[in-house]
Design a protein around this motif. Structure first.
Motif, short mmCIF file in Angstrom:
data_model
loop_
_atom_site.label_atom_id
_atom_site.label_comp_id
_atom_site.label_asym_id
_atom_site.label_seq_id
_atom_site.Cartn_x
_atom_site.Cartn_y
_atom_site.Cartn_z
N ARG A 145 -6.35 9.00 -4.75
CA ARG A 145 -6.09 7.97 -5.76
C ARG A 145 -6.48 8.47 -7.15
N GLY A 202 -0.82 -2.15 -4.17
CA GLY A 202 -1.87 -2.21 -3.16
C GLY A 202 -2.84 -1.05 -3.26
N ALA A 203 -3.25 -0.55 -2.10
CA ALA A 203 -4.25 0.51 -2.03
C ALA A 203 -3.62 1.82 -1.57
N VAL A 245 0.91 4.48 1.90
CA VAL A 245 0.34 4.96 3.16
C VAL A 245 0.62 6.45 3.30
N ASP A 283 0.82 -1.21 0.00
CA ASP A 283 0.00 0.00 0.00
C ASP A 283 0.86 1.26 0.00
N VAL A 289 -3.90 4.34 1.35
CA VAL A 289 -4.43 4.31 2.72
C VAL A 289 -4.03 5.61 3.41
N GLY A 307 -4.88 -1.33 -6.43
CA GLY A 307 -5.81 -1.66 -5.36
C GLY A 307 -6.85 -0.59 -5.13
#
Length: 211
Positions: free
Chosen positions: A169, A134-135, A103, A101, A137, A206
């Protein structure tokens, strides 16, 4: 022949009656000019000048003056609000990919906008990072954008965080851009002298998350 046609046309136009304005036509009401409102006091609280000072009004952008004064007095002119970015899971430098991710740890910066996100994307590209596996966050002290309200009235911090992460994002990944983000990039590129046709982008595979 051409002259006869022209003369006939002029006669026809001359005979067409002009439509008079209807006497019953409604006129738009003329709004009275706005009345100024002010209230000035000195440091001791003595009223120097006041006009309709007791009348409640919407202060609009003028309230920024009081907010700025409070911030300078309470926080000081040297205060710096940092927004930090970390790679959870490490970085595959050969492929230019964050393995996990991205972060984001905000510190309450109230003015992190689309332009700031584009600068982050460009900085990551300059480091060789093109993708986040990933994402995205964010923590509960990261804010992005004030359009449609600051979302400060959202009682659920998770929902609020997910909204902020979604905005970030979208700005990082040019495949998710809308017209507003594209316009901000064009204006930024023109000011910085960057090629407009080479926009910064970090593809996010993600979703989004909130810590």
């Amino acid at each position: 022949m051409g002259r006869r046609i022209l003369v006939s046309l002029l006669l026809i136009l001359w005979c067409v009656p002009l439509t008079e304005a209807s006497p019953n036509r409604r006129r738009r009401p003329v709004r009275p000019p706005p009345q100024l409102v002010w209230h000035v006091e000195d440091a001791q609280g003595t009223v120097i000048s006041s006009q309709r000072g007791e009348e409640p009004i919407n202060p609009a952008s003028v309230v920024k003056v009081a907010t700025s004064l409070w911030a300078l007095e309470k926080l000081g002119p040297q205060l710096s609000l940092e927004t930090r970015f970390f790679a959870r899971g490490g970085v595959d430098w050969q492929r230019g990919k964050v393995r996990g991710d991205l972060v984001v740890q905000g510190s309450g910066d109230p003015d992190f906008q689309v332009e700031n996100a584009l600068l982050v994307a460009k900085a990551l590209n300059d480091m060789g990072i093109k993708e986040v596996h990933g994402a995205v966050v964010v923590n509960d002290r990261f804010w992005m954008g004030w359009e449609n309200g600051s979302a400060g009235t959202e009682p659920d911090p998770v929902k609020r965080g997910l909204l902020m992460a979604t905005r970030l994002r979208q700005a990082l990944d040019r495949h998710r851009w809308n017209g507003v983000i594209a316009r901000v990039w064009r204006e930024l590129a023109q000011r910085r002298g960057w090629p407009e046709k080479v926009p910064p982008s970090v593809r996010v595979s993600g979703g989004v998350g909130a810590d």
